[in-house]
Design a protein around this motif. Structure first.
Motif, PDB file in Angstrom:
ATOM      1  N   UNK A 158       0.827  -1.208   0.000  1.00 14.56           N
ATOM      2  CA  UNK A 158       0.000   0.000   0.000  1.00 14.56           C
ATOM      3  C   UNK A 158       0.860   1.256   0.000  1.00 14.56           C
ATOM      4  N   UNK A 159       0.446   2.216  -0.807  1.00 11.66           N
ATOM      5  CA  UNK A 159       1.183   3.472  -0.885  1.00 11.66           C
ATOM      6  C   UNK A 159       0.369   4.634  -0.318  1.00 11.66           C
ATOM      7  N   UNK A 181      -7.450   2.374  -2.875  1.00 13.88           N
ATOM      8  CA  UNK A 181      -6.138   2.169  -2.263  1.00 13.88           C
ATOM      9  C   UNK A 181      -5.148   1.870  -3.381  1.00 13.88           C
ATOM     10  N   UNK A 182      -4.061   2.618  -3.422  1.00 11.79           N
ATOM     11  CA  UNK A 182      -3.046   2.441  -4.467  1.00 11.79           C
ATOM     12  C   UNK A 182      -1.908   1.576  -3.935  1.00 11.79           C
ATOM     13  N   UNK A 183      -1.568   0.556  -4.701  1.00  8.04           N
ATOM     14  CA  UNK A 183      -0.520  -0.392  -4.341  1.00  8.04           C
ATOM     15  C   UNK A 183       0.632  -0.286  -5.332  1.00  8.04           C
ATOM     16  N   UNK A 184       1.842  -0.461  -4.838  1.00  6.72           N
ATOM     17  CA  UNK A 184       3.033  -0.393  -5.688  1.00  6.72           C
ATOM     18  C   UNK A 184       3.879  -1.639  -5.487  1.00  6.72           C
ATOM     19  N   UNK A 189       9.295  -2.526 -12.956  1.00  7.63           N
ATOM     20  CA  UNK A 189       9.975  -3.054 -14.135  1.00  7.63           C
ATOM     21  C   UNK A 189       9.839  -4.535 -14.389  1.00  7.63           C
ATOM     22  N   UNK A 190       9.694  -5.353 -13.325  1.00  8.54           N
ATOM     23  CA  UNK A 190       9.613  -6.798 -13.493  1.00  8.54           C
ATOM     24  C   UNK A 190       8.175  -7.250 -13.693  1.00  8.54           C
ATOM     25  N   UNK A 191       7.226  -6.319 -13.649  1.00  5.85           N
ATOM     26  CA  UNK A 191       5.820  -6.659 -13.823  1.00  5.85           C
ATOM     27  C   UNK A 191       5.208  -5.798 -14.920  1.00  5.85           C
ATOM     28  N   UNK A 192       4.200  -6.345 -15.584  1.00  2.00           N
ATOM     29  CA  UNK A 192       3.444  -5.540 -16.540  1.00  2.00           C
ATOM     30  C   UNK A 192       2.470  -4.617 -15.831  1.00  2.00           C
ATOM     31  N   UNK A 193       2.166  -4.907 -14.580  1.00  2.83           N
ATOM     32  CA  UNK A 193       1.270  -4.070 -13.778  1.00  2.83           C
ATOM     33  C   UNK A 193       1.996  -3.660 -12.501  1.00  2.83           C
ATOM     34  N   UNK A 194       2.910  -2.687 -12.584  1.00  2.00           N
ATOM     35  CA  UNK A 194       3.689  -2.316 -11.399  1.00  2.00           C
ATOM     36  C   UNK A 194       2.883  -1.569 -10.347  1.00  2.00           C
ATOM     37  N   UNK A 195       1.752  -0.952 -10.751  1.00  2.00           N
ATOM     38  CA  UNK A 195       0.923  -0.217  -9.801  1.00  2.00           C
ATOM     39  C   UNK A 195      -0.529  -0.637  -9.975  1.00  2.00           C
ATOM     40  N   UNK A 196      -1.199  -0.851  -8.858  1.00  2.00           N
ATOM     41  CA  UNK A 196      -2.592  -1.286  -8.868  1.00  2.00           C
ATOM     42  C   UNK A 196      -3.444  -0.320  -8.061  1.00  2.00           C
ATOM     43  N   UNK A 197      -4.736  -0.333  -8.386  1.00  2.00           N
ATOM     44  CA  UNK A 197      -5.719   0.413  -7.608  1.00  2.00           C
ATOM     45  C   UNK A 197      -6.814  -0.551  -7.168  1.00  2.00           C
ATOM     46  N   UNK A 210     -12.692  -4.068  -6.406  1.00  2.00           N
ATOM     47  CA  UNK A 210     -12.540  -3.670  -7.811  1.00  2.00           C
ATOM     48  C   UNK A 210     -11.055  -3.452  -8.062  1.00  2.00           C
ATOM     49  N   UNK A 211     -10.506  -4.235  -8.964  1.00  3.82           N
ATOM     50  CA  UNK A 211      -9.070  -4.221  -9.246  1.00  3.82           C
ATOM     51  C   UNK A 211      -8.827  -3.629 -10.628  1.00  3.82           C
ATOM     52  N   UNK A 212      -7.866  -2.727 -10.720  1.00  2.00           N
ATOM     53  CA  UNK A 212      -7.504  -2.125 -12.000  1.00  2.00           C
ATOM     54  C   UNK A 212      -6.057  -1.661 -11.968  1.00  2.00           C
ATOM     55  N   UNK A 213      -5.535  -1.350 -13.155  1.00  2.00           N
ATOM     56  CA  UNK A 213      -4.242  -0.676 -13.239  1.00  2.00           C
ATOM     57  C   UNK A 213      -4.402   0.723 -12.665  1.00  2.00           C
ATOM     58  N   UNK A 214      -3.451   1.143 -11.845  1.00  2.00           N
ATOM     59  CA  UNK A 214      -3.561   2.446 -11.190  1.00  2.00           C
ATOM     60  C   UNK A 214      -3.461   3.576 -12.201  1.00  2.00           C
ATOM     61  N   UNK A 215      -4.356   4.546 -12.058  1.00  2.00           N
ATOM     62  CA  UNK A 215      -4.326   5.765 -12.857  1.00  2.00           C
ATOM     63  C   UNK A 215      -4.700   6.919 -11.923  1.00  2.00           C
TER      64      UNK A 215
END
Length: 259
Positions: A158-159, A181-184, A189-197, A210-215
């Motif tokens: 969690x960030x 909640x934003x996760x890092x 670099x080692x993941x295609x999804x380095x940040x999640x929401x 609800x899971x998505x790429x963080x924006x």
């Protein structure tokens, strides 16, 4: 009745001193209570009405800051008060935290916004009044806690977090406001999804995640990246397969974005 001080009139030293006493830590779905202490100054104080709301720091869909009203708290005796000079009055208040109440900390670490008791004291004949706030510490429900822990097992930390004044389309929200909640991934670099929401809609049974790429630059729900969802019940805190459930959700998300 004697000489009465009406808020905003007379010297500030003669105005009332207000103290809000609340519990140290609460969880959505629990009852909370506290005390409102009003101390008159040199002159007596008249209070026509006390308004007591639970509020959260949030943003509108344009990214502007706003106060989200999560519900009202019961304050018995909060009408037609007269407090003599040098005296004080203590009033209890209470209510139940809504299940969708945002959590302000995770494992004891603050998330950068506040949930508060907001009390307004209105003098007779005035539409405005003096506003007083007392912040609350809100921990996540068991379902939310284990959902976040499942992603932590996969390396996501969690960030920060925020609350947006809006409904999630197709959800069963009771209040116009959802928490993200934003996760890092520290490896980046080692993941295609380095940040999640992760966003949550919680009820007495559990939470829908609800899971998505963080924006984080986007606030309007329908302008954000698409989501996948999965449910976690409150009683599943001891389940060993939650990390597997999170892994499947991530794979489903990658497939969604590739399409």
């Amino acid at each position: 009745m004697g000489l009465l001080a009406r808020f905003g009139l007379g010297r500030a030293a003669e105005g009332p001193e207000v103290e809000i006493r609340t519990a140290d830590l609460a969880v959505p779905g629990e009852r909370i209570g506290g005390q409102l202490v009003i101390r008159a100054g040199a002159r007596s104080v008249e209070v026509d009405q006390i308004e007591n709301y639970l509020v959260a720091d949030g943003f509108d869909e344009g990214g502007g800051p706003t106060d989200l009203v999560l519900g009202s708290l019961w304050t018995p005796g909060g009408y037609d008060l007269e407090i003599g000079g040098g005296q004080e009055r203590t009033l209890p208040f209470g209510g139940r935290l809504p299940w969708e109440c945002p959590f302000t900390e995770l494992d004891g670490q603050p998330l950068g916004f506040a949930v508060a008791v907001r009390i307004t004291l209105r003098p007779p004949g005035r539409s405005d009044g003096t506003v007083h706030r007392s912040t609350l510490r809100i921990a996540p429900t068991p379902a939310v806690q284990v959902a976040v822990a499942a992603f932590a097992e996969l390396g996501y930390r969690p960030q920060d977090s925020r609350v947006v004044y809006a409904y999630i389309p197709g959800s069963d929200q009771h209040h116009a406001g959802y928490q993200s909640l934003f996760l890092t991934d520290p490896a980046r670099g080692r993941r295609k999804l380095p940040r999640l929401e992760l966003s949550f809609v919680t009820n007495p049974v559990g939470t829908m995640v609800y899971l998505r790429r963080a924006a984080p630059e986007l606030y309007e729900w329908e302008s954000k990246p698409r989501t996948v969802t999965f449910a976690v019940a409150h009683h599943e805190s001891a389940r060993p397969d939650l990390a597997e459930r999170a892994t499947r959700a991530l794979e489903e998300l990658r497939t969604l974005y590739r399409s």
